[in-house]
Design an enzyme around this catalytic site. Structure first.
Site, mmCIF file in Angstrom:
data_model
loop_
_atom_site.group_PDB
_atom_site.id
_atom_site.type_symbol
_atom_site.label_atom_id
_atom_site.label_comp_id
_atom_site.label_asym_id
_atom_site.label_seq_id
_atom_site.Cartn_x
_atom_site.Cartn_y
_atom_site.Cartn_z
ATOM 1 N N SER A 79 0.799 -1.209 0.000
ATOM 2 C CA SER A 79 0.000 0.000 0.000
ATOM 3 C C SER A 79 0.839 1.269 0.000
ATOM 4 O O SER A 79 1.554 1.541 -0.952
ATOM 5 C CB SER A 79 -0.956 -0.051 1.191
ATOM 6 N N ASP A 98 10.730 5.175 -9.741
ATOM 7 C CA ASP A 98 10.396 5.787 -11.030
ATOM 8 C C ASP A 98 11.190 7.053 -11.282
ATOM 9 O O ASP A 98 11.549 7.362 -12.432
ATOM 10 C CB ASP A 98 8.906 6.126 -11.090
ATOM 11 N N LYS A 108 -0.789 -3.848 -3.541
ATOM 12 C CA LYS A 108 -2.053 -3.292 -3.069
ATOM 13 C C LYS A 108 -2.141 -1.841 -3.520
ATOM 14 O O LYS A 108 -1.497 -0.981 -2.949
ATOM 15 C CB LYS A 108 -2.150 -3.397 -1.547
#
Length: 392
Positions: free
Chosen positions: A307, A318, A332
């Site tokens: 999460s 990224d 999740k």
């Protein structure tokens, strides 16, 4: 904390404003967190309940909140349980992460935000077949002193069978007043056992810091509870100049979204952390400016990284800010929003998903580390930091 489902967020009072969650499961008898919560629009509470959006798109596998509210209202009018009626609608909808809490259950979740709660000290997960298993036992807790172990199957609580129950309902059975007993019937290795455990006020420290040789600072974040983001920032500022940081998110089951964004801000100078959608409308989460963008950084992850912890890892990965080391994360990435029902219970329903800065949806896929590692992930991380210039 290693393992499957269980841990994360701050259920803010839905009567004070709309809230989003990134739910992944629930913590049984310890924190009972159920999601990563951010105010709608990323701003302060609006002072009004979350109202149904007429005609808003609803994704497959999510519950229709108008239908949920209507079922609760009809049940209340007939003198029946609004929570039970609402849960039946949610269960039929296929909303994997949707659930319904009564007032007490929902209020109890808020305890964990400050790192303290009343319980026996176990985390539990529900398998697809409805079996409830102890995922982890907190050292020094009443459960640990009673000899409970990770992997034990929980059969009943005070005589109430729990197999097939929603985790939130198991939480409700385990909750109670500090000092009161709870009788747990379990199965271990095919043998049944019964333990009587006294509930207790428990605490945990969500952020811990230690130093390794070669100017490596290990910042372990077990959950994104209140104040954890600023603690991460403080730990980075206090790290030796020129040293590297190992951000250990293994077993981190999530937490408050704003705390996760604050933690990511420790390593970023503003910019995108994640996007999320609410019934098709996209929102953004941005880092605060002024973070340390030059210190070598490794993010340690595993299957228990969930999460909000995946949100942080995805952003740092990224944006080329960290090398992820370990094993694939849980995956999740759906967003939940709680809605208050006519009887005061709260339905937490899936409304969308979140994505990393590169547009990756992590729901069901997780994050693949840049450097795979198993039991010796920390050693691999030290090696990676060495390759980034730490210790030279």
């Amino acid at each position: 904390m290693p393992g499957l489902p269980a841990f994360c967020l701050r259920p803010r009072d839905p009567r004070r404003g709309a809230v989003l969650t990134l739910t992944f499961a629930a913590v049984v008898a310890v924190g009972a967190f159920t999601g990563c919560w951010v105010p709608e629009d990323g701003a302060a509470a609006t002072g009004r309940p979350d109202a149904p959006a007429s005609g808003a798109p609803r994704a497959e596998g999510t519950a229709d909140r108008e239908a949920v509210a209507r079922a609760a209202a009809e049940a209340v009018a007939e003198g029946k349980s609004g929570k039970k009626a609402a849960q039946e609608v949610v269960s039929r909808s296929g909303d994997r992460w949707g659930t319904v809490y009564d007032r007490g259950e929902y209020a109890a979740f808020a305890e964990g935000l400050d790192g303290h709660w009343t319980g026996v000290g176990v985390w539990a997960a529900r398998a697809h077949d409805g079996v409830i298993t102890l995922d982890e036992v907190q050292p020094g807790s009443p459960a640990a002193r009673a000899g409970l172990r990770a992997g034990d199957r929980l059969l009943s609580v005070d005589g109430h069978p729990v197999t097939g129950l929603a985790v939130a309902d198991v939480v409700a059975l385990l909750r109670g007043t500090a000092g009161t007993p709870v009788v747990l019937n379990l199965s271990r290795g095919g043998a049944d056992l019964t333990e009587t455990v006294l509930r207790q006020q428990l605490r945990t420290e969500p952020v811990t810091v230690r130093q390794l040789a070669g100017d490596v600072t290990v910042i372990k974040v077990s959950s994104f509870t209140r104040g954890s983001g600023e603690r991460v920032k403080a730990a980075v500022r206090a790290a030796p100049p020129g040293g590297g940081v190992m951000l250990d998110l293994r077993g981190n089951r999530g937490g408050l979204v704003d705390e996760a964004v604050t933690a990511a801000s420790a390593f970023l100078d503003g910019g995108l952390v994640a996007t999320y959608d609410v019934r098709g409308e996209q929102r953004v989460l941005n880092a605060a400016p002024g973070g340390d963008t030059t210190r070598p950084l490794v993010a340690l992850v595993d299957g228990g990284t969930m999460s909000a912890a995946e949100l942080v890892t995805g952003a740092l990965q990224d944006r080329g800010r960290a090398v992820a080391v370990g094993s694939r994360t849980f995956g999740k990435g759906s967003v939940q929003m709680p809605t208050e029902l006519p009887d005061g219970s709260v339905a937490e329903l899936t409304v969308g998903t979140y994505r990393t800065p590169a547009g990756r949806s992590l729901d069901g896929a997780g994050i693949t580390p840049d450097v795979p590692a198993g039991d010796r992930a920390e050693d691999r991380a030290v090696t990676v930091l060495g390759g980034l210039g730490v210790g030279r």
